[in-house]
Every structure is written in structure tokens, then in C-alpha cells.
Design a protein around this motif. Structure first.
Motif, mmCIF file in Angstrom:
data_model
loop_
_atom_site.group_PDB
_atom_site.id
_atom_site.type_symbol
_atom_site.label_atom_id
_atom_site.label_comp_id
_atom_site.label_asym_id
_atom_site.label_seq_id
_atom_site.Cartn_x
_atom_site.Cartn_y
_atom_site.Cartn_z
ATOM 1 N N ASP A 15 0.838 -1.194 0.000
ATOM 2 C CA ASP A 15 0.000 0.000 0.000
ATOM 3 C C ASP A 15 0.873 1.243 0.000
ATOM 4 O O ASP A 15 1.916 1.302 0.664
ATOM 5 C CB ASP A 15 -0.910 0.029 1.230
ATOM 6 C CG ASP A 15 -1.973 -1.058 1.158
ATOM 7 O OD1 ASP A 15 -2.139 -1.610 0.053
ATOM 8 O OD2 ASP A 15 -2.602 -1.342 2.185
ATOM 9 N N LEU A 16 0.418 2.240 -0.766
ATOM 10 C CA LEU A 16 1.087 3.538 -0.806
ATOM 11 C C LEU A 16 0.039 4.618 -0.584
ATOM 12 O O LEU A 16 -1.117 4.459 -0.967
ATOM 13 C CB LEU A 16 1.771 3.762 -2.157
ATOM 14 C CG LEU A 16 2.972 2.888 -2.511
ATOM 15 C CD1 LEU A 16 3.446 3.224 -3.908
ATOM 16 C CD2 LEU A 16 4.104 3.090 -1.512
ATOM 17 N N SER A 17 0.488 5.712 0.031
ATOM 18 C CA SER A 17 -0.400 6.856 0.222
ATOM 19 C C SER A 17 0.372 8.109 -0.141
ATOM 20 O O SER A 17 1.489 8.329 0.340
ATOM 21 C CB SER A 17 -0.891 6.922 1.673
ATOM 22 O OG SER A 17 -1.739 8.038 1.832
ATOM 23 N N TYR A 18 -0.217 8.897 -1.034
ATOM 24 C CA TYR A 18 0.380 10.157 -1.445
ATOM 25 C C TYR A 18 -0.586 11.286 -1.089
ATOM 26 O O TYR A 18 -1.796 11.087 -1.024
ATOM 27 C CB TYR A 18 0.647 10.174 -2.951
ATOM 28 C CG TYR A 18 1.689 9.186 -3.406
ATOM 29 C CD1 TYR A 18 3.037 9.489 -3.316
ATOM 30 C CD2 TYR A 18 1.316 7.961 -3.942
ATOM 31 C CE1 TYR A 18 3.999 8.595 -3.753
ATOM 32 C CE2 TYR A 18 2.257 7.064 -4.369
ATOM 33 C CZ TYR A 18 3.605 7.376 -4.275
ATOM 34 O OH TYR A 18 4.548 6.485 -4.695
ATOM 35 N N SER A 19 -0.015 12.478 -0.895
ATOM 36 C CA SER A 19 -0.818 13.658 -0.609
ATOM 37 C C SER A 19 -0.359 14.766 -1.548
ATOM 38 O O SER A 19 0.839 15.066 -1.636
ATOM 39 C CB SER A 19 -0.647 14.090 0.853
ATOM 40 O OG SER A 19 -1.374 15.274 1.111
ATOM 41 N N VAL A 20 -1.328 15.350 -2.258
ATOM 42 C CA VAL A 20 -1.006 16.417 -3.200
ATOM 43 C C VAL A 20 -2.041 17.514 -3.052
ATOM 44 O O VAL A 20 -3.187 17.271 -2.687
ATOM 45 C CB VAL A 20 -1.005 15.896 -4.667
ATOM 46 C CG1 VAL A 20 0.104 14.903 -4.891
ATOM 47 C CG2 VAL A 20 -2.351 15.326 -5.047
ATOM 48 N N PRO A 21 -1.665 18.750 -3.334
ATOM 49 C CA PRO A 21 -2.651 19.834 -3.324
ATOM 50 C C PRO A 21 -3.491 19.780 -4.594
ATOM 51 O O PRO A 21 -3.070 19.259 -5.629
ATOM 52 C CB PRO A 21 -1.786 21.095 -3.273
ATOM 53 C CG PRO A 21 -0.502 20.692 -3.914
ATOM 54 C CD PRO A 21 -0.286 19.242 -3.552
ATOM 55 N N GLU A 22 -4.656 20.331 -4.497
ATOM 56 C CA GLU A 22 -5.502 20.406 -5.680
ATOM 57 C C GLU A 22 -4.919 21.415 -6.668
ATOM 58 O O GLU A 22 -4.005 22.174 -6.338
ATOM 59 C CB GLU A 22 -6.928 20.803 -5.292
ATOM 60 C CG GLU A 22 -7.035 22.159 -4.620
ATOM 61 C CD GLU A 22 -8.469 22.577 -4.373
ATOM 62 O OE1 GLU A 22 -9.334 22.196 -5.179
ATOM 63 O OE2 GLU A 22 -8.709 23.297 -3.384
ATOM 64 N N GLU A 23 -5.482 21.390 -7.880
ATOM 65 C CA GLU A 23 -5.123 22.337 -8.925
ATOM 66 C C GLU A 23 -3.694 22.186 -9.424
ATOM 67 O O GLU A 23 -3.118 23.121 -9.970
ATOM 68 C CB GLU A 23 -5.354 23.781 -8.446
ATOM 69 C CG GLU A 23 -6.766 24.092 -7.983
ATOM 70 C CD GLU A 23 -7.760 24.094 -9.128
ATOM 71 O OE1 GLU A 23 -7.332 24.103 -10.293
ATOM 72 O OE2 GLU A 23 -8.976 24.065 -8.856
ATOM 73 N N MET A 24 -3.088 21.001 -9.244
ATOM 74 C CA MET A 24 -1.742 20.790 -9.784
ATOM 75 C C MET A 24 -1.815 20.696 -11.305
ATOM 76 O O MET A 24 -2.791 20.211 -11.880
ATOM 77 C CB MET A 24 -1.130 19.506 -9.222
ATOM 78 C CG MET A 24 -0.721 19.603 -7.770
ATOM 79 S SD MET A 24 0.133 18.110 -7.199
ATOM 80 C CE MET A 24 1.661 18.220 -8.120
ATOM 81 N N ARG A 25 -0.760 21.156 -11.949
ATOM 82 C CA ARG A 25 -0.728 21.139 -13.404
ATOM 83 C C ARG A 25 -0.613 19.708 -13.924
ATOM 84 O O ARG A 25 0.076 18.872 -13.313
ATOM 85 C CB ARG A 25 0.458 21.963 -13.905
ATOM 86 C CG ARG A 25 0.320 23.460 -13.683
ATOM 87 C CD ARG A 25 1.574 24.192 -14.116
ATOM 88 N NE ARG A 25 2.729 23.754 -13.330
ATOM 89 C CZ ARG A 25 3.959 24.205 -13.524
ATOM 90 N NH1 ARG A 25 4.179 25.124 -14.456
ATOM 91 N NH2 ARG A 25 4.956 23.760 -12.785
ATOM 92 N N PRO A 26 -1.238 19.402 -15.040
ATOM 93 C CA PRO A 26 -1.084 18.072 -15.662
ATOM 94 C C PRO A 26 0.385 17.801 -15.952
ATOM 95 O O PRO A 26 1.118 18.665 -16.430
ATOM 96 C CB PRO A 26 -1.912 18.175 -16.950
ATOM 97 C CG PRO A 26 -2.940 19.224 -16.656
ATOM 98 C CD PRO A 26 -2.242 20.224 -15.773
ATOM 99 N N GLY A 27 0.812 16.593 -15.637
ATOM 100 C CA GLY A 27 2.199 16.211 -15.824
ATOM 101 C C GLY A 27 3.029 16.321 -14.575
ATOM 102 O O GLY A 27 4.176 15.860 -14.531
ATOM 103 N N SER A 28 2.464 16.926 -13.519
ATOM 104 C CA SER A 28 3.197 17.026 -12.265
ATOM 105 C C SER A 28 3.387 15.649 -11.656
ATOM 106 O O SER A 28 2.524 14.774 -11.741
ATOM 107 C CB SER A 28 2.460 17.950 -11.293
ATOM 108 O OG SER A 28 2.320 19.237 -11.843
ATOM 109 N N ILE A 29 4.534 15.447 -11.032
ATOM 110 C CA ILE A 29 4.872 14.144 -10.449
ATOM 111 C C ILE A 29 4.358 14.077 -9.021
ATOM 112 O O ILE A 29 4.668 14.943 -8.190
ATOM 113 C CB ILE A 29 6.384 13.909 -10.494
ATOM 114 C CG1 ILE A 29 6.879 13.903 -11.950
ATOM 115 C CG2 ILE A 29 6.737 12.594 -9.809
ATOM 116 C CD1 ILE A 29 8.380 13.798 -12.081
#
Length: 810
Positions: A25-39
């Protein structure tokens, strides 16, 4: 919704991280509105996978809902990247936690890793009041400290980014009071700080500002319009602080979800209560309708438990002159079994080779049911008449495996129907048909249609003629089923088999390379191999027996009398011979077989046609009647030997007989011609015989003297069969009854004259009463007679009494 790109980039750098929940299992956290292609993160590195093998293992991202469009996996780098812009407010509305769930699927072997993506809120929304203008009607008699509630502003963001404070534009009569309720909502009230005077000021306007806690801060403004009226003492009061209702997701439109009710103790216009939404999500506005006068909340849109299972909204109740109160409404949506299972073919090995062993995984099936609880529990199966089954794997994944050995030659394609049924009431099901082809392997050798083949051909056939055709079938496909024919190496009669036969590699037609001769060999066997074009090639052999049938291409061959060029033979016939006595026998053979070798004998010419006869099938020459004095001493017979072929072939020979009891009775041998071709040879012989005739009597006297001295009387007559030397029989011929050869054995006594090296005298004892007696048999060539008897005085030789001459023709 938009905001600065630099801010987003710095936010990503600050908040993107991953947490390993477990080995899978993996869990990632990212902010909304990230540009397409962001890692988002490197899945391969975080899971310890080899990037090079991700493509070969068909790594992919699956999800249970439509979230897949937001993220994707880069197989070249192993990065988990943003595919589309994520709007947390649109995706998760007012949920405190916006979590997207993905599954990383790898094959060979099948692995499933769960990936959770937590979408964090950014301050991309402004606080918004329900109305741009808030209208209040206040009695001029209102006392200092009177409170007037206004609707709070709504910020779609969460947490720190939601509304944190309110400010009121400076004015002469009102101050702002903000109180936070237990549920987290804020109660905003305008507090009358100075009495109103309608005569001085009937209306007033000032701004109410809401500010969120984001960075940078965002704010929203509403204009407050106050109208000063006569006295209104009581505000509306709801009968419940919180209204709760539960609706099935399949309720029809116009269904009343809940009815709110508020009462106002005032009378007249001051007691008339109206209702309105003070706070409601945008999605809920499209689903629910509030009757302003009755307080009924009706369903006007489609409910979907799977999209949103709970709605919260606030209702304001306001009297005719602006006094109001609010209440909360909570509507829970209950699930019904309204979603059929959906079958996804995640992986399929197509075609599958027929050599796979039972239990081999050929496909991965994923089944999803958007319903919850028992309505979302699914069972999968395939039909019974196929060698496949579904084996539960991980979560809602199934492996499609083989249950038996596949055979493309029996079944080349399968239509596998997969059925998924949930446990709802009533249960819903769906089916999906998977077409699976079976790839061929070279597992079948060519099989000949017959166990052996027989070919029949007449001798003297034309080279290149067709003898027969062999055919083999290979049930394999394409090159594995293409059959090529060839002759196996071997020898026939000491020569290579390829010098006798050839076979067409494509059609299996066997041709003769040469002309066959029945007399050389009557049959032979060859082996033909049928080989396919598979890898490795498979083959089988069959025996082809070639039988050569005889044609009448050989004339009879006369063995006795010997057909030796210019030689001739004579025989004596006793004068006392009775009718039926055996005089001689013609021996002939035919190299052909069967009826082509059935020989018949005929006298075609005779000096005295009624004196001698010949056996039709035996070739024995016998007298037809007793010899009389009037019969000519010299008898000439022309004998023809014919076979039974079509057309018939024949050979002839000439026989010369002398009727005499002994050689002394022969006065003189004149010209005995048996054929115009031999007249010259006969003349030479007569001259030689005349030259030695003077010595003939002396020779007889000597013989009689020798016999007398031994007290033994010589027998000039014989009772046995005619003596036929065995040296006349060629090799490879047998003495068979009815073919014209002799059936009895004969003994010979040889006597030579003192001056002769070539003359033979044979005296045969009698073995049969029916045979013809004779004294002597003389064999001599004309040239020898000339050499020996050229000088009459030199050699007193006895003349030859009987002559033969043979010719053969077709």
C-alpha cells in the motif's frame, strides 16, 4: 478557481509526500489544482519494483470509479503523475477528507498495490454570501441591544482556508456579533447599538465582509440594507433545531423529503413566516426545492447514493418585517440495488497456445458494483461447457485459468461468457463474452489416408507416367499443416529408388522415372514420407508397393532343337515305328508370364502332312500311323511355337528326319535342304558326306566286330524317349509340366569316331514301349564337315543321318 502558478509550485514542493502503509500500500498527498504532468511520486522506487519490468508485466492503474482520469502511471520512469486538473471542491464537495483510491496492477505474477491519493485543499475559493444584498426591516421602537441575524458566508474551501472572521463597515447604529455554534457554524448577528429614529433616517446601507484564513487571504462582501419600520416584537421559531430525513436513492421526483415549520407569535404581517435556503451546496440546489410558504423540501433531481450519500443544508425562517431564525436539515440517502455489476477484462492472453498446461492464467477479470453493502457483493462464474474457470484473486479481481488441455484441432475458438451477479434483492447480473483463440503448435504428424498403397503398372510404360497418388492429412494450421511428400532413400534391384520413381512434393502423385521390365522384376516397394512445415517438423511414412504386370513383349524361345546360327541336327526314325511313337520333342520357353507364356505347337509344313503330328501343348512329335515302305526316307518338318498373348508372338524351327533302321541303310546323303536360305550350307555338307561315304561301311564293320567280341549284340533300335541334352536349357528356367519341357530323365552313351572331334553318337536304352527306337544322333556344323571331310581318304567318317535348323520370328 484560478490562482498563481508560482504559488502552486511552491505549495507542491511543500506538501507532496508519500507514506508507505504496508508492503503493498502507498499513500500520497497532493494539493488540488496541480498542473497536468506534475509528479506525485515514484511508484517503482517506493515499492521496490524494477522500472524495466513494468512494461513487460503490464503495469497499469485501475480504480473503482471515474477518478482514473486524474492520474496516470509513466511506465518509462515509474512516476505517478497528474493527468488532469483536480478540483477538490468539485470532486469531494464538503467532505473533510478528499481521498482518491487507485490500484496498481501487475501481471506475471499478479500483484495488486493500493494507492491512496489525498487531495489537499488550497485557498482557491472566495467567501460568498447567499445574497449580495441582505435586507432588514427593523421597527424604530427597537431597543438598544436588539439582535438581528444575517446568513453567514460560505467558502468552498476547508480547514484554514474557510471563513475565519467577519467585519462590519463602520456605521452609527449597529455593531457585529459573531458566535460559533457547536456544529462549527457561525451565528452572525447585527446588534443595535443606538436607537433608530425613522423620522431622521428611514434607510441605511453598510457592508459586511467575510475573510478566510488562507494565505493570501480571500474575502467576500454583502451589502446590508436596513429599512426602519414600526415595531415587530417576535422572530419566527422552528419547532426543531435539526431536521433529519432518509430517502432511497430511487425515489421519484416531487417526493417530499422533509417539512420544516417555524411559528411567529406576532400577528398579521409580522406573523407571516417565509422560508429560504441560507446555506446549501451547489449540487444540492439541483436536487432539492424549498417551498417558501409551506416549508416543504421536495426532490426535483436524481438521487444517487454512490455519488453523494448525505446532504446538509440550513433553512432561514423570516417574518414579514425581517426577523428570522434558522435550522439545519440533514438528508441521508439510502442505497438500493440499482447498479448491475460491471465486468472489466483487465488482461487477456489472446491467442493462447494449445500447449498450455491446465491451471494456466490466460486473463485477469475485474468486477465492480457501485452499490454498497450486500448489494455490492458479487459472485462471478463462466459457463460449464468450456475448459476455463474463474479463480478469485485479490479483492474484486479474478483469474481466468484453464481447467483442461486445449486442442486447437478440436476447438479453435472459445466464446467465454462471464456472468457476475450481486446479492441484492432482487439480484442484478450482467454478462460479458470474451473471445479467445487457440494458437496452433505442431503437435500432429501427417497421417496417410491409407495404411499402405498399391500401384499397378504394365511393363514398357512411358517414363513420366503416373502410377498412383498418396495423400496425407495434417490437422494443424497453416505451415504446421502443410504437407510435403518425398521418397525415402532406398534401393530397387541394386539401383537408387529415385532412378525408378519420383513423387510430387505438393500433390503426392507418384511418377515412373523409367520404363519397367516385367522380366527383370515383377514388384518392388518404396517408402514415401509425408513431412509438415512445422518447427520442429513432424513426419510419417507409408509403404507403396508397385506391381508390374506383364505384356506380351517376348517371343517364344526354342531351346531344343538348339537355334544355333548355322548348326543343324538330324534324327533317325526306325522303319518299324508304329503310330503314336515318340519321334522327338520341341522344347520352348517364353520369358513372359501367365497366358502370355502359354505355348502351343503347330506343324506348319511337312513333307508328308499325314505322317507326323505334334502335341499342341507338349511339343512332342509322334507318328500318326505306321511307317510304310512308300514313305520318303527324308522327312522335313517346319514347327511353329506360338504364345497366348495379344497379339500372339511366335517362333519356328525346322526338323529333318531320316526314316531308316540303321546308318548303313542310308546309301548316300544328297541335298537335304530345309530352307532356301541354307541351300549353300547344305551343298557343302552333301559334298563332305559323299567324300566319306566310302568309309561308312568299314566303320559299321568295326563296330559290329567290337560288339561281337564282347558277346554283346548292339541294339540299333531304342524304346526310350528322344535324348535331349540338358545343356540346351538356359539358366533360370525350370522343367514344368505342360510347358513343353521333358518330364523324363534320359541316359546317354557317347561314341566317337577316331578322326572326329565334334561328332556325337548317342545310343539310348529303351525306357518306354511307346517310344520310337533309333540308333544314333549326330550333331555337326557345315563348316566342320568341310574341314573334316575335305579329304575323302583322310577320315572314314559316317555321314549324318538327321538334320535340324531353327529360326525365331515374331
Amino acid at each position: 478557481m484560478g490562482f498563481s502558478g508560482q504559488f502552486l509550485l511552491s505549495f507542491v514542493c511543500s506538501f507532496a509526500f508519500y507514506i508507505g502503509l504496508s508492503a503493498a500500500d502507498l499513500s500520497y498527498s497532493v494539493p488540488e489544482e496541480m498542473r497536468p504532468g506534475s509528479i506525485v511520486g515514484n511508484v517503482a522506487k517506493d515499492l521496490g519494483l524494477e522500472v524495466e519490468k513494468m512494461s513487460t508485466r503490464k503495469a497499469r492503474i485501475d480504480t473503482e470509479n471515474t477518478h482514473q482520469r486524474y492520474c496516470n502511471l509513466d511506465l518509462k520512469t515509474g512516476n505517478f503523475i497528474i493527468r488532469e486538473r483536480i478540483d477538490r471542491e468539485e470532486l469531494c464537495s464538503e467532505k473533510a477528507s478528499c481521498l482518491l483510491k487507485y490500484e496498481l496492477v501487475l501481471e506475471s505474477p499478479l500483484e495488486l498495490h493500493r494507492i491512496s491519493l489525498l487531495v489537499q485543499d488550497v485557498n482557491d475559493n472566495f467567501p460568498i454570501f447567499p445574497k449580495d444584498t441582505i435586507k432588514l426591516e427593523i421597527q424604530e421602537s427597537a431597543v438598544k441591544g436588539a439582535r438581528y441575524r444575517v446568513n453567514e458566508a460560505h467558502d468552498a474551501d476547508l480547514g484554514q482556508n474557510t471563513v475565519k472572521q467577519y467585519t462590519l463597515q463602520r456605521n452609527d447604529h449597529f455593531v457585529l456579533s459573531v458566535r460559533e455554534d457547536a456544529d462549527g457554524s457561525k451565528n452572525i448577528e447585527l446588534v443595535l447599538d443606538k436607537e433608530l429614529d425613522r423620522e431622521k433616517k428611514r434607510e441605511m446601507n453598510f457592508a459586511l465582509i467575510a475573510v478566510d484564513g488562507g494565505n493570501p487571504q480571500r474575502s467576500g462582501t454583502a451589502n446590508i440594507h436596513v429599512t426602519v419600520l414600526d415595531a415587530n416584537d417576535n422572530a419566527p421559531v422552528f419547532d426543531q433545531a435539526v431536521y433529519k430525513a432518509s430517502l432511497s436513492e430511487n425515489v421519484p421526483a416531487e417526493t417530499v423529503a422533509v417539512v420544516v415549520r417555524a411559528t411567529d407569535a406576532d400577528e398579521g404581517v409580522n406573523g407571516e413566516v417565509t422560508y429560504e435556503f441560507s446555506r446549501i451546496p451547489e449540487r444540492a440546489k439541483k436536487i432539492f426545492y424549498l417551498n417558501n410558504t409551506t416549508g416543504e423540501i421536495k426532490v426535483i433531481g436524481s438521487l444517487d447514493f454512490e455519488s453523494n450519500s448525505k446532504y446538509e443544508m440550513r433553512i432561514d425562517a423570516k417574518d414579514g418585517y425581517g426577523l428570522s431564525s434558522d435550522s439545519k436539515v440533514i438528508i441521508d440517502i439510502t442505497d438500493v440495488n440499482d447498479n448491475s455489476p460491471v465486468i472489466y477484462v483487465k488482461s487477456l492472453t489472446n491467442p493462447v497456445t494449445e500447449s498450455v498446461s491446465p491451471g494456466t492464467e490466460v486473463g485477469i477479470i475485474n468486477v465492480q458494483d457501485r452499490d454498497s453493502g450486500i448489494n455490492g457483493q458479487v459472485h462471478c462464474s463462466v459457463q460449464q461447457n468450456v475448459p476455463f474457470k474463474l479463480v478469485p484473486s485479490i479483492k474484486n479481481y479474478y483469474s481466468l485459468v484453464t481447467t483442461g488441455q486445449l486442442d486447437r484441432e478440436l476447438v479453435s475458438d472459445y466464446n467465454i461468457t462471464i456472468t457476475a451477479t450481486d446479492e441484492g434483492s432482487p439480484p442484478l447480473s450482467s454478462s460479458k463474452t470474451v473471445h479467445l483463440s487457440v494458437a496452433d503448435i505442431n503437435d500432429n504428424p501427417p497421417v496417410f489416408e491409407e495404411q499402405s498403397y498399391n500401384a499397378y503398372v504394365s511393363e514398357n510404360n512411358k517414363p513420366g507416367s503416373t502410377l498412383c497418388s498418396v495423400s496425407a492429412r495434417d490437422p494443424d494450421w497453416r505451415q504446421n499443416g502443410t504437407v510435403i511428400y518425398s521418397l525415402l532413400p532406398g534401393e530397387v534391384n541394386g539401383a537408387s529408388v529415385s532412378s525408378y520413381l519420383s513423387v510430387n512434393g505438393d500433390t503426392g502423385v507418384i511418377h515412373a522415372v523409367r520404363s519397367f521390365d516385367y522380366e527383370q522384376f515383377r514388384s518392388f516397394k518404396v517408402h514415401v514420407m509425408a513431412r509438415d512445415n512445422g518447427s520442429p517438423p513432424l513426419s510419417s511414412n507409408v509403404t507403396v508397393s508397385v506391381f508390374i504386370s506383364d505384356v506380351n513383349d517376348n517371343s517364344p524361345q526354342i531351346l531344343y532343337p538348339a537355334p544355333e546360327g548355322s548348326s543343324f541336327m538330324t534324327e533317325l526314325v526306325p522303319k518299324a515305328a508304329h503310330g503314336g511313337s515318340l519321334v522327338s520333342k520341341v522344347i520352348a520357353v517364353d520369358a513372359d508370364s501367365g497366358q502370355n507364356a502359354w505355348l502351343s505347337y503347330h506343324i506348319v509344313k511337312a513333307t508328308d502332312p499325314g505322317l507326323f503330328t505334334i502335341g499342341l501343348h507338349s511339343g512332342e512329335i509322334r507318328t500318326q500311323r505306321d511307317i510304310s515302305e512308300s514313305d520318303s526316307m527324308k522327312q522335313n518338318l517346319i514347327v511353329a511355337v506360338k504364345d497366348n498373348g495379344q497379339p500372339s508372338l511366335s517362333a519356328t524351327c525346322a526338323m529333318y528326319l531320316l526314316i531308316s533302321d540303321n546308318l548303313a541303310e542310308v546309301p548316300e546323303l544328297k541335298d537335304i535342304s530345309y530352307d532356301e536360305k541354307n541351300s549353300k550350307l547344305t551343298s557343302y555338307l552333301i559334298i563332305a558326306l559323299v567324300s566319306v561315304s566310302t568309309f561308312f561301311l568299314t566303320f559299321i564293320i568295326i563296330i559290329l566286330g567290337v560288339r561281337f567280341c564282347r558277346r554283346r549284340k548292339p541294339r540299333l533300335l531304342f524304346d526310350g524317349a528322344v535324348a535331349i541334352p540338358g545343356a540346351y536349357l538356359p539358366p533360370n528356367y525350370a522343367d514344368v509340366d505342360g510347358t513343353g519341357t521333358l518330364r523324363s530323365a534320359y541316359n546317354y552313351d557317347a561314341y566317337l569316331t577316331t578322326g572326329s572331334r565334334t561328332s556325337d553318337f548317342k545310343f539310348v536304352s529303351s525306357y518306354n514301349d511307346n517310344t520310337l527306337p533309333a540308333d544314333q544322333t549326330l550333331k555337326k556344323s557345315p563348316t566342320e564337315f568341310v574341314d573334316v571331310f575335305g579329304d575323302i581318304d583322310a577320315s572314314p567318317e559316317i555321314p549324318t543321318p538327321l538334320q535340324y535348323h531353327c529360326t525365331s520370328h515374331a
